[in-house]
Design an enzyme around this catalytic site. Structure first.
Site, PDB file in Angstrom:
ATOM      1  N   LYS A 158      35.026  93.418  11.019  1.00 11.81           N
ATOM      2  CA  LYS A 158      35.481  93.635   9.640  1.00 11.81           C
ATOM      3  C   LYS A 158      34.844  94.887   9.054  1.00 11.81           C
ATOM      4  CE  LYS A 158      35.217  88.674   8.883  1.00 11.81           C
ATOM      5  NZ  LYS A 158      34.308  87.614   8.428  1.00 11.81           N
TER       6      LYS A 158
ATOM      7  N   LYS B 133      22.245  93.583  13.428  1.00 13.08           N
ATOM      8  CA  LYS B 133      22.670  93.663  12.028  1.00 13.08           C
ATOM      9  C   LYS B 133      21.669  94.405  11.152  1.00 13.08           C
ATOM     10  CE  LYS B 133      25.994  89.980  11.373  1.00 13.08           C
ATOM     11  NZ  LYS B 133      26.358  88.806  10.577  1.00 13.08           N
TER      12      LYS B 133
ATOM     13  N   LYS C 131      32.623  95.301  19.491  1.00 10.72           N
ATOM     14  CA  LYS C 131      33.354  94.132  19.014  1.00 10.72           C
ATOM     15  C   LYS C 131      34.314  94.504  17.886  1.00 10.72           C
ATOM     16  CE  LYS C 131      32.270  89.879  17.257  1.00 10.72           C
ATOM     17  NZ  LYS C 131      31.422  88.931  16.578  1.00 10.72           N
TER      18      LYS C 131
END
Ligand code: TRP
Length: 340
Positions: free
Chosen positions: A203, A116, A200
């Site tokens: 969003k 991240k 993955k």
């Protein structure tokens, strides 16, 4: 008073944007299946959401949308406790204690932070780094015994177990925190992007065609499946060959996740065919299953007062349990508490 006889489940979903079928299959659908067997706490983790930048107004809407999605998917607010994390202050308070239990070395090993934070680690928030401590607090404040999560959260769960053990040892309170067990559905917990089966479903992916949102209209779902990447072959006969084709494997996982039909059976049905039949069946299934959820979410979003009432009720129920654990923790740690 909440019945504490059954084992306790806690899980959370971030209110950080439109939920997609990866969130549904990997998390929410499993929550629904657990609510009668466990004492369940389903949290909307707004404190976690702000570890990366959020628009405050949109965050509020997204929080309500997760609550609506929980309910529309079949979580019964009378049976389960639905609440937003920031409304129960004990989460943040226990997280601080846990900040002082967890070792830097443990956090340094967390792969999600590395993913991240990306290349610019110096500019990541310190909240993003200590994210797993807050997640551990979410779980331990309810003394949860079981945590349904997607595969990507496994490492955080293992850290939570280490934290619980260290706390119990450091403060000489054996069995104070139960060591929580992850519940991971290996087959379907990792739904991948429709454009790239090695990534993955997310969003934050720039391409809308990478995911199917729970709020997508039927024609959009059909279009997205039609455009989903497949392979330049026919449907293989053997699972071992399918595992080499990420995109096909992913579509089969989605199919299996929504229908409960084993992948092996699906392969039997479609082997040797090109993918058009398979895709058209898959979009029929998705439309049929998602449509009722979509319309219920939309209906609930028109009734904000009802959702706020559910969250208020959840807050009261969660707070009662969380506050008791926090009091015991503060006592164990050596903090003086006023009696009031
Ligand atoms: N980190 C989880 C995710 O991104 C969300 C989460 C926060 C969570 N707290 C939790 C999941 C506690 C399970 C238990 O998916």
């Amino acid at each position: 008073m909440i019945e504490m006889k059954k084992n306790t489940v806690l899980s959370g979903v971030q209110p950080s944007g439109d939920l997609h079928i990866g969130n549904y299959l990997g998390a929410i659908k499993n929550f629904v299946d657990m609510q009668n067997d466990y004492n369940c706490f389903f949290c909307i983790v707004d404190l976690h959401a702000i570890t990366v930048k959020q628009d405050p107004k949109i965050l509020k809407t997204n929080t309500l949308e997760v609550a609506a999605t929980y309910i529309a998917s079949g979580i019964d607010p009378k049976t389960s406790t639905i609440f937003n994390q920031s409304s129960v202050s004990a989460h943040a308070e226990l997280a601080w204690i846990i900040n002082c239990v967890t070792r830097m070395g443990w956090l340094n090993r967390m792969t999600q932070f590395k993913d991240k934070a990306g290349a610019d680690k110096e500019n990541a928030s310190s909240g993003l780094f200590t994210y797993p401590n807050l997640m551990a607090a979410d779980i331990l404040i309810y003394k949860a015994t079981h945590v349904p999560v997607g595969n990507d959260q496994k490492q955080h769960l293992e850290l939570t177990r280490d934290i619980a053990q260290k706390f119990n040892r450091d403060f000489k309170c054996e069995n104070f925190f139960p060591i929580p067990e992850p519940i991971i559905d290996k087959n379907i917990s990792r739904i991948m992007s429709l454009k790239d089966g090695s990534q993955k479903m997310s969003k934050s992916d720039l391409s809308e065609y990478s995911r199917i949102n729970l709020l997508d209209e039927s024609d959009i779902i059909i279009k997205k499946i039609r455009k989903a990447k497949t392979a330049d072959t026919l449907m293989p006969e053997k699972i071992k060959d399918i595992l080499k084709l990420n995109e096909i494997n992913n579509l089969l996982n989605i199919y299996s996740g929504f229908t409960g039909i084993e992948k092996q059976m699906l392969v039997e049905k479609y082997k040797g065919q090109n993918f058009s039949n398979f895709k058209s069946d898959l979009s029929d299934i998705l439309v049929e299953q998602i449509k009722p959820i979509t319309s219920e979410i939309k209906k609930l979003m028109q009734n904000k007062d009802y959702l706020l009432e559910i969250l208020q009720d959840g807050q009261n129920k969660a707070n009662e349990v969380a506050q008791k654990t926090l009091n015991d923790v503060y006592d164990l740690v050596g903090f003086i508490r006023n009696e009031t």
